[in-house]
Design a protein around this motif. Sequence first.
Motif, mmCIF file in Angstrom:
data_model
loop_
_atom_site.group_PDB
_atom_site.id
_atom_site.type_symbol
_atom_site.label_atom_id
_atom_site.label_comp_id
_atom_site.label_asym_id
_atom_site.label_seq_id
_atom_site.Cartn_x
_atom_site.Cartn_y
_atom_site.Cartn_z
ATOM 1 N N TYR A 1 28.831 37.177 9.667
ATOM 2 C CA TYR A 1 30.211 37.116 10.868
ATOM 3 C C TYR A 1 31.983 36.457 10.855
ATOM 4 C CZ TYR A 1 29.457 32.677 12.003
ATOM 5 O OH TYR A 1 29.880 30.884 12.113
ATOM 6 N N SER B 1 32.280 42.305 10.423
ATOM 7 C CA SER B 1 32.953 42.371 11.847
ATOM 8 C C SER B 1 34.090 42.028 11.742
ATOM 9 C CB SER B 1 31.771 41.909 13.017
ATOM 10 O OG SER B 1 32.387 41.711 13.826
ATOM 11 N N THR C 1 35.527 41.334 14.646
ATOM 12 C CA THR C 1 35.695 40.612 16.218
ATOM 13 C C THR C 1 36.480 39.245 15.682
ATOM 14 O OG1 THR C 1 33.533 39.580 16.008
ATOM 15 C CG2 THR C 1 33.567 42.443 16.984
ATOM 16 N N GLN D 1 26.794 41.985 17.672
ATOM 17 C CA GLN D 1 26.513 41.814 17.972
ATOM 18 C C GLN D 1 25.529 43.933 17.669
ATOM 19 O OE1 GLN D 1 25.139 38.819 19.472
ATOM 20 N NE2 GLN D 1 23.534 39.586 20.564
ATOM 21 N N ASP E 1 24.168 38.169 7.979
ATOM 22 C CA ASP E 1 25.030 38.197 8.734
ATOM 23 C C ASP E 1 26.765 37.788 8.828
ATOM 24 O OD1 ASP E 1 26.576 37.825 11.893
ATOM 25 O OD2 ASP E 1 25.474 36.958 12.700
ATOM 26 N N ASN F 1 26.465 29.191 12.123
ATOM 27 C CA ASN F 1 26.923 29.036 13.091
ATOM 28 C C ASN F 1 25.653 28.578 13.783
ATOM 29 O OD1 ASN F 1 27.552 28.489 16.070
ATOM 30 N ND2 ASN F 1 27.640 30.875 16.323
ATOM 31 N N GLY G 1 30.578 46.121 16.634
ATOM 32 C CA GLY G 1 30.302 44.894 16.720
ATOM 33 C C GLY G 1 29.490 44.060 16.075
ATOM 34 N N LEU H 1 28.841 32.514 26.026
ATOM 35 C CA LEU H 1 29.359 32.956 24.932
ATOM 36 C C LEU H 1 30.765 33.885 25.569
ATOM 37 C CD1 LEU H 1 29.623 33.267 21.471
ATOM 38 C CD2 LEU H 1 28.922 35.178 22.258
HETATM 39 C C1 LIG Z 1 26.703 33.769 13.912
HETATM 40 C C2 LIG Z 1 27.627 35.148 15.188
HETATM 41 N N1 LIG Z 1 27.205 36.655 14.731
HETATM 42 C C3 LIG Z 1 27.458 37.326 15.892
HETATM 43 C C4 LIG Z 1 27.946 37.651 16.361
HETATM 44 C C5 LIG Z 1 28.861 38.529 17.383
HETATM 45 O O1 LIG Z 1 29.845 38.895 17.360
HETATM 46 P P1 LIG Z 1 30.359 40.082 17.348
HETATM 47 O O2 LIG Z 1 29.683 40.908 18.505
HETATM 48 O O3 LIG Z 1 31.608 40.008 18.355
HETATM 49 O O4 LIG Z 1 31.124 40.802 16.101
HETATM 50 C C6 LIG Z 1 28.709 36.200 16.853
HETATM 51 C C7 LIG Z 1 29.134 35.618 17.873
HETATM 52 O O5 LIG Z 1 29.490 34.482 18.495
HETATM 53 C C8 LIG Z 1 28.081 34.947 15.848
HETATM 54 O O6 LIG Z 1 28.744 34.203 16.328
#
Ligand SMILES: Cc1ncc(COP(=O)(O)O)c(C=O)c1O
Length: 466
Positions: A279, A305, A307, A176, A277, A249, A174, A101
Amino acid sequence: MNNDSSIAQIAAILREEAARLGPGSRLPSSREIMRRHNVSPVTVSRALGLLAAEGRVVTKPGAGSFVTQQQVTTGQDAADLSWQTVALGDRVVDDGPVASLLASIPEGVVPLTGGYLHPGLRPDKQLAAAAARAVRRPDAWDKPPLAGLLELRRWFAAQAGGDVTAADALIVSGGQAALTHAFRALAAPGTPVLVETPTYPGALAAAKAAGLRATAVPMDRDGVRPELLAEAFAVTGARVFFCQSTLHNPTGATLPVERREQVLQVARAAGAFVIEDDYARYLTEHAPPSLASMDQHGSVVHLGSLTKILSPSMRVAAVIARGPAAHRLRAGQLVESFFVARPLQETALEFVGSPAWRRHLTTVHAELRTRRDALAAALAARLPEAELHLLPIGGMHLWVRLPADVEENDLAEAARRNRVLVSPGRMYYPSEPPGPRIRVTHIAATHLAELQEGVRRLAQALAEAR
Ligand SMILES: Cc1ncc(COP(=O)(O)O)c(C=O)c1O
């Protein structure tokens, strides 16, 4: 044997063999390695995969695995570190999915992969201004409140909605990290966790690293299927369900409000947590109310998040939870890493509190729409045999079903040769994939022309792979 320690052991043996044989030599066949060491094909292929990732061997389909020309170590001169394999034992962390990723894109290659905005779409100037304002504050380098800056927690709580308050929010580093904290806090090692199938490979990796066993729950175009979720809870006894409620995702599915209520009811009946999540909340203007905002019983642990909408380096996220679960989450973060650096928290707060935030959202939403539609149109025109799973309400990815005779690995290889990268579907499945799929991302390309060129190359790759 077929576990992480056996993979590490076979890899160590093959590493030595590769060093002894020298550049260009052919390693024993997979069948021979299986026979010699009494291991499964999966163990052999994962051990060879480790060596390939280290740059020690290349695998040529149909011909075997060969020692690369430039050896990583210099044979006799290199220290013998194989004792570490024995000392470390069976605790290999599978970083492959996360590393892919975050991989850099080689010059001239079109990225139809990745998960973050192209740098040209990032609000870098405004972020720099926010950072400058943040570090000018006299207390910028003080220790922050341990759960995070109160105003930032208040902001995340308001984003989650409902009657969530700042007191429920914990600032973490973040999404993750939020996932890791949630898995560790909510489930004991060795216990099952339910996940949508397919799902985000980083979540699978984090669950595995926390010692959890992922069990797949099927989805349809509206997200997870509540009746199968109920069955999975009953069969496995799991007490945690990992759910991407909005812009899942890789499929792009968003749970409609009614389905959200059903999911909450099912989790409640099972006495289980839902890790939501969220995100992608900022990657659409049509996000339904979060599960957290609909939760009356402390069932939902919500992850938000910054990010995805700002930058992979804006490692500021919130975990929202109530009750003993919230306590465990806080304790976990404190013991592991204390807190998130104050200047970054202050910067995030400066940015989301400035007019730049709304402007940025508007710009990105328009761009996401344009790119999504352009990508869907280009795929329909150039890869008519590929089928779009659904047109998502926003986000950065499209999930594509390929004709049954396409070998995903062959396609990924052909795509690389044609200088375009896509994400093979297999890695999103905790168990057997139902058939060939790819995830195609539109937000990492420089502009629409590059996106279209990427699809042209992908069509060429598909033709070569069949
Ligand atoms: C579904 C999902 N959750 C969490 C994340 C983690 O992202 P980050 O740690 O950059 O906030 C991602 C990153 O691709 C993601 O696709």
